[in-house]
Design a protein around this motif. Sequence first.
Motif, PDB file in Angstrom:
ATOM      1  N   ASP A   3      40.986  36.237  44.205  1.00 38.55           N
ATOM      2  CA  ASP A   3      40.933  35.283  45.317  1.00 38.55           C
ATOM      3  C   ASP A   3      41.964  34.172  45.120  1.00 38.55           C
ATOM      4  O   ASP A   3      42.630  33.748  46.069  1.00 38.55           O
ATOM      5  CB  ASP A   3      39.540  34.630  45.400  1.00 38.55           C
ATOM      6  CG  ASP A   3      38.487  35.654  45.786  1.00 38.55           C
ATOM      7  OD1 ASP A   3      38.887  36.770  46.164  1.00 38.55           O
ATOM      8  OD2 ASP A   3      37.292  35.334  45.693  1.00 38.55           O
ATOM      9  N   ILE A   4      42.055  33.704  43.881  1.00 40.38           N
ATOM     10  CA  ILE A   4      42.998  32.603  43.600  1.00 40.38           C
ATOM     11  C   ILE A   4      44.423  33.104  43.789  1.00 40.38           C
ATOM     12  O   ILE A   4      45.275  32.413  44.381  1.00 40.38           O
ATOM     13  CB  ILE A   4      42.812  32.057  42.157  1.00 40.38           C
ATOM     14  CG1 ILE A   4      41.363  31.632  41.927  1.00 40.38           C
ATOM     15  CG2 ILE A   4      43.741  30.880  41.911  1.00 40.38           C
ATOM     16  CD1 ILE A   4      41.031  31.236  40.509  1.00 40.38           C
ATOM     17  N   GLY A  28      47.120  23.244  47.148  1.00 36.68           N
ATOM     18  CA  GLY A  28      47.085  24.261  48.203  1.00 36.68           C
ATOM     19  C   GLY A  28      45.930  25.226  48.004  1.00 36.68           C
ATOM     20  O   GLY A  28      45.231  25.590  48.958  1.00 36.68           O
ATOM     21  N   VAL A  29      45.698  25.610  46.759  1.00 40.15           N
ATOM     22  CA  VAL A  29      44.593  26.536  46.467  1.00 40.15           C
ATOM     23  C   VAL A  29      43.256  25.831  46.714  1.00 40.15           C
ATOM     24  O   VAL A  29      42.310  26.417  47.242  1.00 40.15           O
ATOM     25  CB  VAL A  29      44.687  27.062  45.019  1.00 40.15           C
ATOM     26  CG1 VAL A  29      43.474  27.902  44.666  1.00 40.15           C
ATOM     27  CG2 VAL A  29      45.960  27.881  44.833  1.00 40.15           C
ATOM     28  N   PRO A  34      37.733  24.790  47.039  1.00 37.20           N
ATOM     29  CA  PRO A  34      37.670  23.402  46.563  1.00 37.20           C
ATOM     30  C   PRO A  34      37.251  23.243  45.102  1.00 37.20           C
ATOM     31  O   PRO A  34      37.632  22.274  44.456  1.00 37.20           O
ATOM     32  CB  PRO A  34      36.633  22.751  47.485  1.00 37.20           C
ATOM     33  CG  PRO A  34      36.491  23.668  48.649  1.00 37.20           C
ATOM     34  CD  PRO A  34      36.837  25.039  48.182  1.00 37.20           C
ATOM     35  N   ASP A  35      36.491  24.153  44.568  1.00 38.83           N
ATOM     36  CA  ASP A  35      35.960  23.952  43.207  1.00 38.83           C
ATOM     37  C   ASP A  35      36.802  24.611  42.120  1.00 38.83           C
ATOM     38  O   ASP A  35      36.419  24.620  40.953  1.00 38.83           O
ATOM     39  CB  ASP A  35      34.533  24.513  43.120  1.00 38.83           C
ATOM     40  CG  ASP A  35      33.606  23.770  44.070  1.00 38.83           C
ATOM     41  OD1 ASP A  35      33.863  22.572  44.291  1.00 38.83           O
ATOM     42  OD2 ASP A  35      32.672  24.400  44.602  1.00 38.83           O
ATOM     43  N   VAL A  36      37.938  25.141  42.479  1.00 39.47           N
ATOM     44  CA  VAL A  36      38.726  25.870  41.481  1.00 39.47           C
ATOM     45  C   VAL A  36      39.285  24.903  40.436  1.00 39.47           C
ATOM     46  O   VAL A  36      39.599  23.745  40.732  1.00 39.47           O
ATOM     47  CB  VAL A  36      39.856  26.665  42.180  1.00 39.47           C
ATOM     48  CG1 VAL A  36      40.964  25.753  42.652  1.00 39.47           C
ATOM     49  CG2 VAL A  36      40.389  27.752  41.283  1.00 39.47           C
ATOM     50  N   LYS A  37      39.342  25.379  39.200  1.00 37.90           N
ATOM     51  CA  LYS A  37      39.848  24.524  38.118  1.00 37.90           C
ATOM     52  C   LYS A  37      41.327  24.809  37.877  1.00 37.90           C
ATOM     53  O   LYS A  37      41.790  25.928  38.105  1.00 37.90           O
ATOM     54  CB  LYS A  37      39.069  24.797  36.825  1.00 37.90           C
ATOM     55  CG  LYS A  37      37.663  24.253  36.891  1.00 37.90           C
ATOM     56  CD  LYS A  37      36.916  24.518  35.607  1.00 37.90           C
ATOM     57  CE  LYS A  37      35.503  23.967  35.739  1.00 37.90           C
ATOM     58  NZ  LYS A  37      34.625  24.460  34.708  1.00 37.90           N
ATOM     59  N   ALA A  38      42.034  23.767  37.378  1.00 40.84           N
ATOM     60  CA  ALA A  38      43.485  23.891  37.161  1.00 40.84           C
ATOM     61  C   ALA A  38      43.807  25.069  36.243  1.00 40.84           C
ATOM     62  O   ALA A  38      44.769  25.797  36.461  1.00 40.84           O
ATOM     63  CB  ALA A  38      44.033  22.600  36.575  1.00 40.84           C
TER      64      ALA A  38
END
Lengths: 76, 473
Positions: A3-4, A28-29, A34-38
Amino acid sequence: MEDIKKAILEFAENNKKSKFYFADMEKGVRKVMPDVKAREVKKAATSLINEEKLIYYSTGSSTMYGLKGRGQTEDY
Amino acid sequence: MAFEPREEQKELKYKELRIYSDEELNNYTEEELKGFKIKHEIPVCEELEKGPWPSFVADAKREALHRRKLADDRMMIERDVVEDLLGQLEISFKEGETHWKHGGIVGVFGYGGGVIGRYSDLPDKFPSIAHFHTMRVNQPASKFYSSDYLRSICDLWEYRGSGMMNMHGSTGDIIFLGTFTEQLEPIFYELGHVLQQDLGGSGSNLRTPSCCIGRARCEWACYDTQDMCYELTHYYQDELHRPAFPYKFKFKFDGCPNCCVASIARADMSFIGTWRDKIQVDQKAVKAYTGGEIKPNAGAHAGKDWGAFDIQKEVIDLCPTRCMRMEDGRLEINDAECNRCMHCINVMPQALRPGKDTGVSILLGAKAPILEGAQMSLLTIPFMKVEPPYDNVKENVIEPVWDWWMEEGKNRERLGELIQRQGIQKLLEVLNIPPMPQMVKEPRSNPYIFWKEEDVPGGFKRSIEDYRSRHAR
């Protein structure tokens, strides 16, 4: 992860500029996820680099990412 | 502690690795060099050969002559690369403008750093430097080499690059100067698979960590700088090679506050060896210094007669915190006031030594930009014990700081700039450590520690009426 990667490719294709900073790609991701980590974004970006879909663009002092085939992708 | 490699180590044997014969490496005479002219006229560059100091122009001419006399099939890029480099430099000196374009897509597969693309904007005039890419090679800890290793990398670079290199760049890497794009992958393969040698960092990466000579040769090293540098270099490989930081980030490891790798001035995160007990004093040796039996500074200033050693003038009066005095022939130190300037220890190394309870001070946020002035790093953690595998440093310092900087840092903003922008208070929150009085530079005009709204009962917009009911205006 998939997905990412998809979100990264969408961001790269729709971005006005052909080269972009990691932080901007991460933002952008986050618009999509919204909850994705770097660190997850980085892992996905590395995977896309290894698949030769993304490229690194380095000035020597700082590094940007780009979509392979978009903008300048060969030597000057 | 003996060095323990993280992977199997091969012994490099130059005889097996060598590319050039002795005859090829010594293929010109000094007489030939005197009469040698490169193919371009370079009178302005040649001005740099005058005067007492060695000049890179003279070195480059040697290399140009050496390449001119090698056989055609002994170099993978053009033989006149050095001559074209000097030719273009001459034009730049005359016009006051650079003719380099830098940056680009070039790199080796999977790595976002270690190669810096460089191109001439006069490729028709100087075709041999149409590409002139730089490669950064991760130097061994403390820059210890064997001559076999050095010969091997020199041979490789002569064969596949320009033959010119920097020993070392500002960050510490070995810098290979000038090759063409098609040579990058073969060089990377040879370095990695044959010489067991990785590329260094460039771009928005963790840059090649560097350390002082440490316990290998220095009795003042308060921790094993080489081991810590080696461990963190391996542990943070991903950060070294795959860029995701806002900008560059440097670790440097100094074994004592003499700061031989200048970590306090250059590293975003400086690890400086220190002690938290007392300076070890040998009073007999102090007497030997004052009596003239031992030369101060280990004899370093013995070339001129400076007169008899005067401990009051040369040590005690120069102590920045005035924490030393002579009393009844004994040197007394108020260690609580010592700020680790190292001057007394440097002057009397046989009498004074760092304490026994040693660790590191961690300082954050230095940078050495070209255009603006340098910024020294901020003492953030005064003392921390460090032992392999350094989990306390990784988990409590490095990673929280990186998470904060990656989240909040603007593009091309160094850690020191972020600390200035968001404040030391925010940094302390990130690290979960209490503020120290020493962090407040000017307490009456510019306090770093402010009230936060959640710490004020009722917040900043609370009604003043309740307060006024108890306190008349």
